[in-house]
Design an enzyme around this catalytic site. Structure first.
Site, PDB file in Angstrom:
ATOM      1  N   VAL A   1       0.832  -1.194   0.000  1.00 51.77           N
ATOM      2  CA  VAL A   1       0.000   0.000   0.000  1.00 51.77           C
ATOM      3  C   VAL A   1       0.873   1.254   0.000  1.00 51.77           C
ATOM      4  O   VAL A   1       2.004   1.245   0.492  1.00 51.77           O
ATOM      5  CB  VAL A   1      -0.958   0.020   1.212  1.00 51.77           C
ATOM      6  CG1 VAL A   1      -1.993  -1.079   1.089  1.00 51.77           C
ATOM      7  CG2 VAL A   1      -0.197  -0.074   2.524  1.00 51.77           C
TER       8      VAL A   1
ATOM      9  N   PRO B   1       1.049   4.140   1.669  1.00 47.60           N
ATOM     10  CA  PRO B   1       1.710   4.650   2.871  1.00 47.60           C
ATOM     11  C   PRO B   1       2.915   3.813   3.295  1.00 47.60           C
ATOM     12  O   PRO B   1       3.872   4.351   3.865  1.00 47.60           O
ATOM     13  CB  PRO B   1       0.605   4.599   3.936  1.00 47.60           C
ATOM     14  CG  PRO B   1      -0.658   4.692   3.159  1.00 47.60           C
ATOM     15  CD  PRO B   1      -0.390   3.914   1.901  1.00 47.60           C
ATOM     16  N   TYR B   2       2.883   2.509   3.025  1.00 48.17           N
ATOM     17  CA  TYR B   2       4.040   1.673   3.349  1.00 48.17           C
ATOM     18  C   TYR B   2       5.237   2.066   2.489  1.00 48.17           C
ATOM     19  O   TYR B   2       6.368   2.169   2.982  1.00 48.17           O
ATOM     20  CB  TYR B   2       3.689   0.198   3.134  1.00 48.17           C
ATOM     21  CG  TYR B   2       4.809  -0.759   3.484  1.00 48.17           C
ATOM     22  CD1 TYR B   2       5.004  -1.165   4.803  1.00 48.17           C
ATOM     23  CD2 TYR B   2       5.664  -1.265   2.510  1.00 48.17           C
ATOM     24  CE1 TYR B   2       6.019  -2.051   5.140  1.00 48.17           C
ATOM     25  CE2 TYR B   2       6.686  -2.141   2.838  1.00 48.17           C
ATOM     26  CZ  TYR B   2       6.857  -2.531   4.148  1.00 48.17           C
ATOM     27  OH  TYR B   2       7.873  -3.393   4.470  1.00 48.17           O
ATOM     28  N   VAL B   3       4.989   2.306   1.212  1.00 43.95           N
ATOM     29  CA  VAL B   3       6.062   2.754   0.316  1.00 43.95           C
ATOM     30  C   VAL B   3       6.623   4.085   0.813  1.00 43.95           C
ATOM     31  O   VAL B   3       7.845   4.277   0.896  1.00 43.95           O
ATOM     32  CB  VAL B   3       5.546   2.881  -1.132  1.00 43.95           C
ATOM     33  CG1 VAL B   3       6.611   3.465  -2.038  1.00 43.95           C
ATOM     34  CG2 VAL B   3       5.085   1.509  -1.656  1.00 43.95           C
TER      35      VAL B   3
ATOM     36  N   LYS C   1       8.714   3.568   4.083  1.00 41.73           N
ATOM     37  CA  LYS C   1      10.041   2.994   3.891  1.00 41.73           C
ATOM     38  C   LYS C   1      10.992   3.978   3.208  1.00 41.73           C
ATOM     39  O   LYS C   1      12.200   3.953   3.456  1.00 41.73           O
ATOM     40  CB  LYS C   1       9.934   1.682   3.111  1.00 41.73           C
ATOM     41  CG  LYS C   1       9.265   0.565   3.904  1.00 41.73           C
ATOM     42  CD  LYS C   1       9.980   0.302   5.226  1.00 41.73           C
ATOM     43  CE  LYS C   1       9.387  -0.874   5.984  1.00 41.73           C
ATOM     44  NZ  LYS C   1      10.082  -1.137   7.269  1.00 41.73           N
TER      45      LYS C   1
END
Length: 261
Positions: free
Chosen positions: A162, A164-166, A169
């Site tokens: 998703v 926001p995870y990208v 990180k």
């Protein structure tokens, strides 16, 4: 020549290493490897039963590990884990900030706010909390040290996780490079572990829920397979040790070749 690594020629033997996200997957594998090299390991994760079981297993194998249940999103919990390292073993020499959380399969516009908050809290605030409690101890000791932050190939390009995870990180990589630049002249090395798709508990759950996910997850990888957690953990251990003494601010891919194409 004296190397500013915070370690002598014995490597990690007798040194103290803090591992977050230690209850399973890459964190648990790394904890076992650190202990096998003679390090004292401070285990941090939310699931106390898993931590105590891991600590017992490490002890039975001749290693030393202390469980410290806690949540990396809570500053006081991280502070307590760092203090435990110093109180129990006299120092903190290295840290593997590995705790993370993410999701797959939900488009950006459909993701709930609470999911966004949790992703950013665990992945970004969690690393931030760890750095701001670990670094003062390393500075006060005056012997340097090494910190490894688990990032992801998502820290360099969109992976199918998703949005926001990208973003989170990418932020972890930014924190890593900023910390490396700020503290490198004081002997503290900070590197990012850019892990590819790995058979962690989180990924295994997603594989069961999303048909065709495994094929998609390995499509970009040259090796066309998921990593075993220990394969990734070995690199984290190496980055915390003296063999990587001239590396800091690096984004180290352990991704089966994803970043090569």
């Amino acid at each position: 020549m004296e190397l500013s690594t915070g370690r002598g020629p014995e490597g990690l033997s007798g040194r103290t290493v803090m591992v977050t996200g230690a209850s399973s997957g890459i964190g648990a594998a790394a904890a076992r490897l650190f202990a096998a090299q003679g390090a004292n390991v401070v285990l941090m994760a939310r699931r106390e039963d898993r931590l105590r079981e891991l600590a017992a297993d490490i002890g039975a194998a001749g290693g030393t590990a202390v469980p410290v249940p806690g949540d990396v999103t809570e500053s006081a919990d991280v502070e307590r884990a760092v203090a435990t390292a110093v109180d129990a073993f006299g120092s903190l020499d290295a840290a593997f900030n590995n705790a993370g959380w993410g999701m797959m399969g939900t488009p950006l516009h459909q993701l709930a706010e609470d999911a966004y908050d949790r992703i950013m809290d665990v992945n970004v605030r969690g690393v931030w909390n760890c750095l701001r409690h670990q670094i003062p101890v390393l500075l006060s000791q005056g012997t340097g040290g090494a910190i490894v932050n688990t990032c992801s190939t998502a820290g360099q390009f969109a992976t199918g996780a998703v949005a926001p995870y990208v973003a989170a990180k990418h932020a972890v990589l930014g924190l890593t490079r900023a910390a490396a630049a700020e503290y490198g002249d004081q002997g503290i090395r900070v590197n990012a572990l850019m892990a590819g798709s790995t058979r962690t508990e989180l990924i295994e759950g997603a594989l069961r829920e999303i048909p065709g996910l495994e094929e998609a997850a390995v499509a970009r990888a040259v090796q066309k397979r998921l990593a075993d957690p220990e394969e990734v953990a070995r690199v984290a251990v190496w980055l915390c040790g003296p063999e990587s003494s001239f590396m800091t601010g690096a984004a180290v891919p352990v991704d089966g070749g994803c970043s090569a194409v």
